[in-house]
Scaffold this motif. Structure first.
Motif, PDB file in Angstrom:
ATOM      1  N   THR A 178       1.005  -1.597   0.116  1.00 35.07           N
ATOM      2  CA  THR A 178       0.409  -0.031   0.026  1.00 35.07           C
ATOM      3  C   THR A 178       0.677   1.178   0.542  1.00 35.07           C
ATOM      4  N   LEU A 218     -12.024   1.279  10.785  1.00 35.65           N
ATOM      5  CA  LEU A 218     -11.170   0.783   9.180  1.00 35.65           C
ATOM      6  C   LEU A 218     -11.604  -0.286   9.224  1.00 35.65           C
ATOM      7  N   ASP A 219     -11.643  -1.508   9.795  1.00 33.77           N
ATOM      8  CA  ASP A 219     -12.360  -2.667   9.770  1.00 33.77           C
ATOM      9  C   ASP A 219     -13.757  -2.393   8.627  1.00 33.77           C
ATOM     10  N   LYS A 243     -13.199  -0.826   5.298  1.00 36.17           N
ATOM     11  CA  LYS A 243     -12.613  -1.893   4.496  1.00 36.17           C
ATOM     12  C   LYS A 243     -13.298  -2.164   3.525  1.00 36.17           C
ATOM     13  N   PHE A 291     -10.285   3.902  -1.686  1.00 40.99           N
ATOM     14  CA  PHE A 291     -10.662   4.734  -0.291  1.00 40.99           C
ATOM     15  C   PHE A 291      -8.878   4.328  -0.306  1.00 40.99           C
ATOM     16  N   ALA A 297      -7.066   5.581   4.028  1.00 43.62           N
ATOM     17  CA  ALA A 297      -7.470   5.232   5.483  1.00 43.62           C
ATOM     18  C   ALA A 297      -6.715   6.586   6.538  1.00 43.62           C
ATOM     19  N   SER A 317      -5.275  -1.536  10.791  1.00 49.77           N
ATOM     20  CA  SER A 317      -5.678  -1.980  10.135  1.00 49.77           C
ATOM     21  C   SER A 317      -6.141  -1.556   9.025  1.00 49.77           C
ATOM     22  N   GLU A 318      -5.107   0.258   8.773  1.00 50.06           N
ATOM     23  CA  GLU A 318      -5.383   0.832   7.936  1.00 50.06           C
ATOM     24  C   GLU A 318      -4.416  -0.096   6.517  1.00 50.06           C
ATOM     25  N   ARG A 365      -4.944  -6.593   4.419  1.00 51.42           N
ATOM     26  CA  ARG A 365      -6.161  -6.453   3.284  1.00 51.42           C
ATOM     27  C   ARG A 365      -7.437  -7.871   3.621  1.00 51.42           C
ATOM     28  N   ALA A 404     -10.472  -7.757   6.443  1.00 45.44           N
ATOM     29  CA  ALA A 404     -11.891  -7.256   8.015  1.00 45.44           C
ATOM     30  C   ALA A 404     -12.009  -7.335   8.574  1.00 45.44           C
ATOM     31  N   ILE A 427      -9.624  -5.147  -1.306  1.00 43.96           N
ATOM     32  CA  ILE A 427      -9.957  -4.266   0.105  1.00 43.96           C
ATOM     33  C   ILE A 427      -8.634  -3.399   0.389  1.00 43.96           C
ATOM     34  N   ALA A 463      -6.141  -0.310   0.572  1.00 46.61           N
ATOM     35  CA  ALA A 463      -6.541   1.197   0.468  1.00 46.61           C
ATOM     36  C   ALA A 463      -5.644   1.029  -0.232  1.00 46.61           C
TER      37      ALA A 463
END
Length: 377
Positions: free
Chosen positions: A10, A99-100, A103, A135, A137, A146-147, A150, A152, A170, A172
């Motif tokens: 990411t 964040l979950d 996502k 999306f 984060a 969580s940001e 991959r 959630a 999913i 970010a």
């Protein structure tokens, strides 16, 4: 601003002030109508209002229906809010729960069915076939990481059993990791989320799965968290400590693609049965589980003790963790946090069914979990 750019995989913009770059990024991608997904408590605090002052040029709506441990219904409500606003992108703003949910709101908004039909172990799991909304984060705690994940975690509405939606889709598109967003965190939240980050790094390293890349990240993440956590709790305005904890949090989440262990299986059960905060649940179980694991991988405990600056080798790691917890205000055993003997059968059932302990260094049976919960009670 002194922003450092990473891609792991990411894209990450890391540093004080990173939040001020969100509007430019969204507009560059042609996005004009973001839905901010956040939690109920955070939505009323100045930190969100301040962030929104940096979103000039955007027509913003806020969904603040996340509270406690995230659930399926919160995701579905977020999808309704996304459609009602005519949103074209999602900003996840908050801790791990927010964040979950953020996502996977995009899945629920663009696909048919309930979000639980997209969890990885559903017997007729639905594929993610449609394009998901853009999306980004922004973590406001330093715990779950969580940001950069991959996956959630969402709980079933009735049982609160944690289920996992897992897909690289999913992730970010950009993470804006701004430690200034954590400066207002209360000490008990800093402590609990910080122990979550530390647990992720430690359990990832102890996992017997072969992944030397993650081992290196996990050891360095452990070192950073061990050095910074107490300062972050005791000196909440210390930006270096806040930055270090945010980095350790992301490193733990990157490392645990190697998988976790029995501490997390216990914590997931405590969250489902007793609604304990995930980081607190990890903190309450980590010393008990690690003491039980020690004899299986003593050399790894030696390495962990070394990076934590603990004299006396691996045997001294658990006493050090107990002292650290006391120093940051995490006291008492499970019973002091509302866990009762009558909860034990359900706790054991959920922990045994949880996938995380499959990569614990020492195999766990239902009897082992019963003994561990009793020892921590």
């Amino acid at each position: 601003m002194n922003i450092t750019n990473f891609a792991f995989p990411t894209a990450i913009k890391f540093g004080p002030g990173a939040r001020k770059l969100v509007a430019k990024q969204l507009l560059k991608e042609g996005c004009k109508r973001p839905l901010i997904v956040t939690d109920r408590g955070l939505s009323a605090l100045p930190v969100l209002a301040e962030f929104m002052t940096h979103l000039d040029g955007l027509d913003v709506a806020v969904f603040s229906g996340v509270h406690g441990n995230p659930t399926c219904s919160q995701v579905m409500d977020g999808a309704v809010a996304f459609k009602a606003h005519g949103a074209d992108c999602i900003i996840g703003f908050g801790g791990g729960a927010a964040l979950d949910v953020a996502k996977v709101v995009g899945i629920a908004a663009t696909h048919e069915g309930d979000i639980l039909e997209y969890v990885w172990d559903h017997p007729q799991v639905r594929p993610i076939v449609n394009k998901l909304p853009y999306f980004v984060a922004l973590p406001t705690t330093s715990g779950t990481g969580s940001e950069v994940g991959r996956a959630a975690v969402v709980g079933e509405n009735g049982t609160h059993v944690k289920r996992i939606v897992f897909s690289p889709k999913i992730l970010a598109k950009v993470v804006f990791a701004d430690p200034e967003l954590t400066l207002g965190l209360p000490a008990h939240v800093t402590a609990a989320t910080g122990m979550d980050a530390l647990t992720h790094n430690i359990e990832s390293y102890l996992s017997p799965a072969y992944h030397p890349l993650c081992d290196g990240i996990a050891l360095e993440g452990t070192r950073i968290a061990a050095s910074a956590l107490l300062t972050a709790v005791k000196e909440p305005g210390n930006l270096k400590a806040r930055s270090d904890m945010m980095m350790a949090s992301m490193m733990g989440a990157i490392a645990f693609q190697k998988d976790l262990g029995a501490v997390h299986s216990c914590a997931h059960a405590l969250g489902a049965v007793c609604d304990l905060h995930h980081g607190l649940a990890n903190a309450l179980m980590i010393d008990t589980v690690l003491a039980w694991n020690y004899e299986t991988v003593p050399a790894k405990f030696d390495e962990l003790a070394h990076v934590c600056g603990v004299a006396g080798g691996g045997k001294a790691l658990v006493p050090w963790l107990q002292q650290l917890k006391a120093s940051i205000g995490i006291t008492g055993r499970l019973a002091a946090h509302g866990v009762k003997p009558e909860h034990l059968p359900r706790l054991v059932e959920i922990a045994t069914a949880d996938i995380c302990h499959q990569t614990n260094p020492r195999p766990c049976t239902a009897g082992d979990f019963e003994a561990l919960f009793k020892a921590a009670m």
